[in-house]
Design a protein around this motif. Structure first.
Motif, PDB file in Angstrom:
ATOM      1  N   GLU A 109      42.306  41.001  43.261  1.00  0.00           N
ATOM      2  CA  GLU A 109      41.080  40.323  42.824  1.00  0.00           C
ATOM      3  C   GLU A 109      39.967  40.665  43.803  1.00  0.00           C
ATOM      4  O   GLU A 109      40.142  40.552  45.021  1.00  0.00           O
ATOM      5  N   ASN A 149      35.287  38.382  39.058  1.00  0.00           N
ATOM      6  CA  ASN A 149      34.831  37.073  38.574  1.00  0.00           C
ATOM      7  C   ASN A 149      33.483  37.220  37.871  1.00  0.00           C
ATOM      8  O   ASN A 149      32.564  37.842  38.394  1.00  0.00           O
ATOM      9  N   GLU A 177      37.491  37.675  34.833  1.00  0.00           N
ATOM     10  CA  GLU A 177      37.875  36.268  34.977  1.00  0.00           C
ATOM     11  C   GLU A 177      36.681  35.374  34.675  1.00  0.00           C
ATOM     12  O   GLU A 177      35.626  35.505  35.288  1.00  0.00           O
ATOM     13  N   ASP A 222      40.190  31.574  34.582  1.00  0.00           N
ATOM     14  CA  ASP A 222      40.341  31.268  36.005  1.00  0.00           C
ATOM     15  C   ASP A 222      40.314  29.751  36.203  1.00  0.00           C
ATOM     16  O   ASP A 222      39.747  29.028  35.382  1.00  0.00           O
ATOM     17  N   LYS A 246      45.116  31.865  34.907  1.00  0.00           N
ATOM     18  CA  LYS A 246      45.299  31.627  36.342  1.00  0.00           C
ATOM     19  C   LYS A 246      45.348  30.126  36.595  1.00  0.00           C
ATOM     20  O   LYS A 246      44.365  29.419  36.352  1.00  0.00           O
ATOM     21  N   GLU A 258      47.431  30.593  41.757  1.00  0.00           N
ATOM     22  CA  GLU A 258      46.433  30.828  42.802  1.00  0.00           C
ATOM     23  C   GLU A 258      46.739  30.005  44.039  1.00  0.00           C
ATOM     24  O   GLU A 258      47.219  28.879  43.931  1.00  0.00           O
TER      25      GLU A 258
HETATM   26 MG    MG Z   1      38.845  34.324  40.373  1.00  0.00          MG
END
Ligand code: MG
Ligand code: C2E
Ligand code: MG
Ligand code: MG
Length: 283
Positions: free
Chosen positions: A59, A117, A149, A179, A200, A236
């Protein structure tokens, strides 16, 4: 005397407020120059597949090297970028830079998937799909290597519009992830309808996963749901081996967190991925 003290206190609070305002204002002014001054950079945090221990994705996380304050974390400046609208340009830079890095690692023999992101305002921006397609084309990477995400709250703020945008992105080949799942309010209806690849699970469910069976019940129901829908799950913020063991037992697909690796600058990340690839071949 008491009156005097109260007065002082009032003044003190006013000063703090004024300081906070001017602090935010000066940060925002600095942010306006940050892109042109090349003060932004990306760090990369590897994600591990639990089934075989391989690191198949990273990421990209944004950092700002402020000339006076040093490295500022996204929690402090992303909200300012959002409010000022600067996030559109900065987000566009992130996408281009992530593609450039993917292409460069590829020339070094490292193939990974890259997650980036996308902020709420960026996601609502009309030309997003086109811009992202231009970036992957410019660097010759496959759209399938890029995972976008969006947070659950971004996705659910206008789910019908989200649906249309997600389909547009999916048609171009991008991978799509929700996310911070569990922090917003999703309806099963939209989870079924969104063309997603990955979910996630937010760190707040992972923190106590080894101690609280309630958290394990939630994670278990999420992995079951995702298996039914054909989605991959990523946990996460995994910090301990005990958490990792529980997540493995709960059938989570991938883990990301300080236990496995911190977010790293490109060279350190490349070294990390190389070392992992080698040990995977040996094992
Ligand atoms: Mg993220
Ligand atoms: P996120 O997308 O949920 O990213 C995960 C955050 O968790 C990162 O914080 C990462 O450093 C942190 N983290 C990873 N493993 C652990 C762990 O084991 N323990 C703990 N305590 N934290 C862990 P970071 O880099 O500070 O980013 C914070 C948030 O800022 C991100 O949350 C994301 O929402 C936003 N952000 C970061 N980069 C970008 C960007 O390029 N664009 C946009 N729009 N937002 C970004
Ligand atoms: Mg997250
Ligand atoms: Mg999170």
């Amino acid at each position: 005397c008491r009156y005097h003290t109260a007065n002082q206190r009032v003044m003190f609070y006013q000063d703090v407020e004024a300081f906070d305002d001017s602090n935010a204002l000066s940060l925002e002014n600095d942010l306006r120059k940050a892109l042109g001054n090349q003060e932004f950079f990306l760090v990369y945090q590897p994600q591990q597949q639990l089934s075989n221990g391989q690191f198949i994705g990273v990421e990209a996380l944004l950092r700002w090297r402020h000339p006076m304050r040093g490295v500022v974390s996204p929690g402090e400046f992303i909200p300012l970028l959002e409010e000022s609208g600067l996030i559109i340009d900065v987000g566009d830079w992130v996408a281009g830079e992530a593609c450039r890095q993917l292409a460069q690692w590829q020339t070094e023999g490292i193939e990974v998937a890259m997650a980036i992101n996308i902020s709420a305002r960026q996601f609502e921006q009309a030309g997003l799909a086109k811009r992202l397609a231009q970036h992957v084309a410019e660097y010759g990477v496959k759209p399938q290597q890029l995972e976008l995400e969006i947070t659950e709250s971004t996705a659910m703020s206008n789910p019908e519009a989200t649906l249309a945008t997600l389909y547009e992105l999916k048609k171009l080949g991008f991978k799509l992830a929700i996310d911070d799942f569990g922090t917003g309010h999703s309806s099963y209806e939209y989870l079924l309808r969104f063309p997603l690849d990955t979910l996630k699970i937010d760190r707040s469910f992972i923190i106590d996963v080894a101690e609280a069976r309630q958290n394990r019940a939630i994670v278990r129901s999420l992995t079951a749901l995702c298996q039914g829908l054909g989605l991959k799950t990523v946990a996460e913020g995994v910090e301990t081996q005990r958490q990792r063991d529980y997540l493995d037992a709960l059938d989570v697909d991938d883990v990301q967190g300080f236990l496995l690796a911190r977010p790293m600058e490109p060279q350190a990340c490349l070294t990390f991925l190389r070392k992992q690839a080698k040990s995977a071949v040996v094992n």
